[in-house]
Design a protein around this motif. Sequence first.
Motif, mmCIF file in Angstrom:
data_model
loop_
_atom_site.group_PDB
_atom_site.id
_atom_site.type_symbol
_atom_site.label_atom_id
_atom_site.label_comp_id
_atom_site.label_asym_id
_atom_site.label_seq_id
_atom_site.Cartn_x
_atom_site.Cartn_y
_atom_site.Cartn_z
ATOM 1 N N PRO A 1 12.458 6.620 6.940
ATOM 2 C CA PRO A 1 11.767 6.824 5.663
ATOM 3 C C PRO A 1 10.315 6.350 5.737
ATOM 4 O O PRO A 1 10.002 5.380 6.432
ATOM 5 C CB PRO A 1 12.549 5.956 4.679
ATOM 6 C CG PRO A 1 13.863 5.711 5.326
ATOM 7 C CD PRO A 1 13.621 5.755 6.804
ATOM 8 N N THR A 2 9.458 7.076 5.055
ATOM 9 C CA THR A 2 8.059 6.675 4.967
ATOM 10 C C THR A 2 7.714 6.434 3.515
ATOM 11 O O THR A 2 8.303 7.034 2.616
ATOM 12 C CB THR A 2 7.114 7.749 5.538
ATOM 13 O OG1 THR A 2 7.316 8.968 4.821
ATOM 14 C CG2 THR A 2 7.365 7.996 7.009
ATOM 15 N N VAL A 3 6.761 5.565 3.297
ATOM 16 C CA VAL A 3 6.310 5.268 1.944
ATOM 17 C C VAL A 3 5.093 6.130 1.654
ATOM 18 O O VAL A 3 4.139 6.156 2.425
ATOM 19 C CB VAL A 3 5.954 3.774 1.794
ATOM 20 C CG1 VAL A 3 5.382 3.505 0.416
ATOM 21 C CG2 VAL A 3 7.181 2.916 2.061
ATOM 22 N N LYS A 4 5.146 6.860 0.576
ATOM 23 C CA LYS A 4 4.027 7.675 0.117
ATOM 24 C C LYS A 4 3.587 7.139 -1.238
ATOM 25 O O LYS A 4 4.401 6.617 -2.006
ATOM 26 C CB LYS A 4 4.445 9.145 -0.053
ATOM 27 C CG LYS A 4 5.003 9.801 1.177
ATOM 28 C CD LYS A 4 3.896 10.217 2.099
ATOM 29 C CE LYS A 4 4.460 10.992 3.280
ATOM 30 N NZ LYS A 4 3.429 11.571 4.103
ATOM 31 N N VAL A 5 2.331 7.287 -1.530
ATOM 32 C CA VAL A 5 1.806 6.858 -2.826
ATOM 33 C C VAL A 5 1.480 8.106 -3.632
ATOM 34 O O VAL A 5 0.797 9.003 -3.145
ATOM 35 C CB VAL A 5 0.539 5.983 -2.658
ATOM 36 C CG1 VAL A 5 -0.059 5.629 -4.016
ATOM 37 C CG2 VAL A 5 0.873 4.729 -1.867
ATOM 38 N N GLY B 1 -0.882 12.909 -9.663
ATOM 39 C CA GLY B 1 0.554 13.188 -9.584
ATOM 40 C C GLY B 1 0.992 13.873 -8.313
ATOM 41 O O GLY B 1 2.117 14.355 -8.221
ATOM 42 N N GLN B 2 0.150 13.902 -7.284
ATOM 43 C CA GLN B 2 0.487 14.598 -6.048
ATOM 44 C C GLN B 2 0.786 13.623 -4.917
ATOM 45 O O GLN B 2 0.284 12.509 -4.887
ATOM 46 C CB GLN B 2 -0.671 15.503 -5.614
ATOM 47 C CG GLN B 2 -0.956 16.610 -6.604
ATOM 48 C CD GLN B 2 -2.123 17.485 -6.159
ATOM 49 O OE1 GLN B 2 -2.901 17.108 -5.289
ATOM 50 N NE2 GLN B 2 -2.228 18.661 -6.750
ATOM 51 N N ILE B 3 1.636 14.103 -3.982
ATOM 52 C CA ILE B 3 1.860 13.392 -2.723
ATOM 53 C C ILE B 3 1.630 14.393 -1.598
ATOM 54 O O ILE B 3 1.756 15.604 -1.797
ATOM 55 C CB ILE B 3 3.279 12.781 -2.598
ATOM 56 C CG1 ILE B 3 4.347 13.879 -2.653
ATOM 57 C CG2 ILE B 3 3.517 11.719 -3.636
ATOM 58 C CD1 ILE B 3 5.738 13.395 -2.289
ATOM 59 N N SER B 4 1.304 13.910 -0.413
ATOM 60 C CA SER B 4 1.104 14.774 0.742
ATOM 61 C C SER B 4 2.349 14.718 1.622
ATOM 62 O O SER B 4 2.845 13.636 1.936
ATOM 63 C CB SER B 4 -0.115 14.310 1.544
ATOM 64 O OG SER B 4 -0.211 15.064 2.742
ATOM 65 N N LEU B 5 2.824 15.892 2.019
ATOM 66 C CA LEU B 5 3.974 15.972 2.921
ATOM 67 C C LEU B 5 3.524 16.167 4.361
ATOM 68 O O LEU B 5 4.347 16.198 5.266
ATOM 69 C CB LEU B 5 4.901 17.113 2.505
ATOM 70 C CG LEU B 5 5.497 17.004 1.111
ATOM 71 C CD1 LEU B 5 6.328 18.240 0.798
ATOM 72 C CD2 LEU B 5 6.320 15.746 0.972
ATOM 73 N N GLY B 6 2.232 16.310 4.585
ATOM 74 C CA GLY B 6 1.688 16.499 5.924
ATOM 75 C C GLY B 6 1.160 17.903 6.118
ATOM 76 O O GLY B 6 1.635 18.851 5.501
ATOM 77 N N LYS B 7 0.147 18.002 6.994
ATOM 78 C CA LYS B 7 -0.501 19.294 7.231
ATOM 79 C C LYS B 7 0.450 20.334 7.814
ATOM 80 O O LYS B 7 0.248 21.528 7.628
ATOM 81 C CB LYS B 7 -1.704 19.113 8.144
ATOM 82 C CG LYS B 7 -2.852 18.410 7.468
ATOM 83 C CD LYS B 7 -4.084 18.394 8.335
ATOM 84 C CE LYS B 7 -5.204 17.718 7.562
ATOM 85 N NZ LYS B 7 -6.481 17.858 8.231
ATOM 86 N N GLN B 8 1.481 19.895 8.531
ATOM 87 C CA GLN B 8 2.416 20.856 9.114
ATOM 88 C C GLN B 8 3.163 21.655 8.044
ATOM 89 O O GLN B 8 3.759 22.684 8.332
ATOM 90 C CB GLN B 8 3.410 20.173 10.076
ATOM 91 C CG GLN B 8 4.431 19.279 9.404
ATOM 92 C CD GLN B 8 3.991 17.830 9.220
ATOM 93 O OE1 GLN B 8 2.801 17.540 9.150
ATOM 94 N NE2 GLN B 8 4.948 16.928 9.141
#
Length: 94
Positions: free
Chosen positions: A9-13, A18-25
Amino acid sequence: MMAVTAQVPTVKVVGANGQISLGKQHAGRHVLVEEREPGVWIVRTATVIPDNEHWLHESPAAADLQAAMNWSLSHPASDSDIDATLTRLGHDQT
């Protein structure tokens, strides 16, 4: 059966917007977001089929398309007899 890989698990802020990033992939992908209960979200990638193309994925159209694809594998495209083909289709070049 689909293989399941364990991910740490990773912690995202969640940003101020109201958005989070899931990664460029994953950029540009469609996703389904389900809120199972307050604070619990399931995010899954999805393929979106436009309403006017949905019929292509239903029987018998899907079966007809698959048969045509299978036929095309054993009958490579050729323009060696283009005049006869145009005549048969009513497009004489006279």
